[in-house]
Write a protein that holds these residues in place. Structure first.
Motif, PDB file in Angstrom:
ATOM      1  N   GLN A   4      11.836   0.696   4.829  1.00  0.00           N
ATOM      2  CA  GLN A   4      12.851   0.887   3.641  1.00  0.00           C
ATOM      3  C   GLN A   4      13.467  -0.375   3.227  1.00  0.00           C
ATOM      4  OE1 GLN A   4      12.993   3.567   1.585  1.00  0.00           O
ATOM      5  NE2 GLN A   4      14.146   2.171   0.354  1.00  0.00           N
ATOM      6  N   SER A   5      13.760  -1.167   4.317  1.00  0.00           N
ATOM      7  CA  SER A   5      14.302  -2.584   4.345  1.00  0.00           C
ATOM      8  C   SER A   5      13.561  -3.510   3.458  1.00  0.00           C
ATOM      9  CB  SER A   5      14.801  -3.032   5.523  1.00  0.00           C
ATOM     10  OG  SER A   5      13.604  -3.302   6.301  1.00  0.00           O
ATOM     11  N   ASP A   8      13.810  -2.481  -0.173  1.00  0.00           N
ATOM     12  CA  ASP A   8      15.089  -2.656  -0.709  1.00  0.00           C
ATOM     13  C   ASP A   8      15.083  -4.084  -1.280  1.00  0.00           C
ATOM     14  OD1 ASP A   8      16.007  -0.222  -0.382  1.00  0.00           O
ATOM     15  OD2 ASP A   8      17.135  -0.572   1.590  1.00  0.00           O
ATOM     16  N   ASN A  11      12.851  -4.649  -4.452  1.00  0.00           N
ATOM     17  CA  ASN A  11      13.734  -4.265  -5.416  1.00  0.00           C
ATOM     18  C   ASN A  11      14.784  -5.048  -6.002  1.00  0.00           C
ATOM     19  OD1 ASN A  11      12.448  -1.788  -6.277  1.00  0.00           O
ATOM     20  ND2 ASN A  11      13.334  -0.527  -4.614  1.00  0.00           N
ATOM     21  N   LYS A  12      15.646  -5.622  -5.003  1.00  0.00           N
ATOM     22  CA  LYS A  12      16.669  -6.670  -5.127  1.00  0.00           C
ATOM     23  C   LYS A  12      15.897  -7.760  -5.994  1.00  0.00           C
ATOM     24  CE  LYS A  12      20.423  -9.209  -3.076  1.00  0.00           C
ATOM     25  NZ  LYS A  12      21.150  -9.282  -1.824  1.00  0.00           N
ATOM     26  N   GLU A  15      15.326  -7.104  -9.395  1.00  0.00           N
ATOM     27  CA  GLU A  15      16.321  -7.051 -10.320  1.00  0.00           C
ATOM     28  C   GLU A  15      16.915  -8.382 -10.585  1.00  0.00           C
ATOM     29  OE1 GLU A  15      18.825  -4.516  -8.078  1.00  0.00           O
ATOM     30  OE2 GLU A  15      17.605  -2.709  -8.199  1.00  0.00           O
ATOM     31  N   ASP A 173       6.766  -0.684  -4.214  1.00  0.00           N
ATOM     32  CA  ASP A 173       6.207  -0.057  -2.906  1.00  0.00           C
ATOM     33  C   ASP A 173       4.888  -0.497  -2.542  1.00  0.00           C
ATOM     34  OD1 ASP A 173       8.424   1.569  -3.265  1.00  0.00           O
ATOM     35  OD2 ASP A 173       7.311   3.384  -3.416  1.00  0.00           O
TER      36      ASP A 173
END
Length: 213
Positions: A4-5, A8, A11-12, A15, A173
Motif C-alpha cells: 500500500q505504501s 500511495d 498516486n502522490k 497527482e 496499481d
C-alpha cells in the motif's frame, strides 16, 4: 499485490506531476549504502522481470542466421545480423556504438558469443549489453517476448542509479507492482538486503520525485 505504501507513493507522484504532451517514463532512483562498490560482487547487475512490462516496446538485436534469424525477425527483433556482419560492425565503431545505444537487449546464437566478445566486447561490455546466449534448448521468440517485460538493473560502482519501471499513463496499481518487483530483485542481490538500501524514489521524466523506501 503491491504494498500500500508503494501505491500511495505512485498516486502522490501522479497527482503532483501534470500530464505532458508526450509519454513520460516512470523511473526509480535507487541509492545504496554500506557497500564497497569497488568490489564487483557487491554491485547490482541483473535482469528483473516486470509483472506488467514497461508499457512500450523495446528494441532487440539478434545475431543469428537461417531459420533462427527469420524467426527472430518474425518475433519483432529490430535488427537481425548474421555472423558475417560481426566484423563489419567491429570495423565501424560509430555504427556499433549507435546500435548499442539504440537497442535495449542483444541476443546471440551461442556459437557466436566468443566472436562477439572479441569483436564488440569493448562496445557492448561497458554498457552492460553483452548478448544473452541463445542455446539450442531456448526459443528465440520466447526470449524476445520476455525482453519486452524485462529491465536490466545495473549499479556499476555508483551507489546511486536509475531504472525505468513503466509509463505515466499506466494504471497506478500496475506501476506499483513493477516498482515492488524491482525493489525486491535489488534487495535479493544485496548482501544485507534492505539494510543496504539507503532510499528509493519514484519519479517521472519531468516531474517531481516521491520517496518509496
Amino acid at each position: 499485490m503491491a504494498d500500500q505504501s508503494t501505491i500511495d507513493a505512485v498516486n502522490k507522484l501522479l497527482e503532483e506531476s501534470p500530464n505532458r504532451n508526450f509519454p513520460e517514463s516512470v523511473d526509480l532512483a535507487i541509492n545504496l549504502k554500506n557497500l564497497d562498490l569497488s568490489k564487483p560482487h557487491n554491485r547490482v547487475d541483473k535482469e528483473i522481470s516486470l509483472p506488467h512490462g514497461l508499457g512500450k516496446s523495446r528494441n532487440v538485436c539478434v545475431f543469428a542466421k537461417g531459420e533462427v534469424g527469420l524467426k527472430a525477425k518474425d518475433a519483432g527483433a529490430k535488427y537481425v545480423f548474421s555472423d558475417e556482419d560481426i566484423d563489419d560492425l567491429a570495423s565501424d565503431k560509430k555504427r556499433a556504438k549507435s546500435l548499442a545505444k539504440e537497442c535495449d537487449l542483444f541476443i546471440a546464437e551461442a556459437q557466436y558469443m566468443p566472436t562477439i566478445g572479441k569483436a564488440l566486447g569493448t562496445v557492448l561490455g561497458p554498457r552492460g549489453k553483452m548478448p544473452t546466449p541463445l542455446t539450442p534448448n531456448k526459443d528465440v521468440s520466447e526470449l524476445i517476448k520476455s525482453a519486452q517485460n524485462t529491465v536490466h538493473v545495473r549499479s556499476k560502482d555508483n551507489p546511486s542509479f536509475h531504472v525505468s519501471v513503466g509509463q505515466r499513463n499506466e494504471e497506478p496499481d500496475k506501476l506499483a507492482d513493477n516498482i515492488d518487483a524491482v525493489i525486491s530483485g535489488v534487495e535479493n542481490s544485496l548482501e544485507k538486503g534492505r539494510q543496504n538500501l539507503r532510499s528509493v524514489y519514484v519519479t517521472t521524466t519531468m516531474g517531481s520525485s516521491v520517496k518509496v523506501v
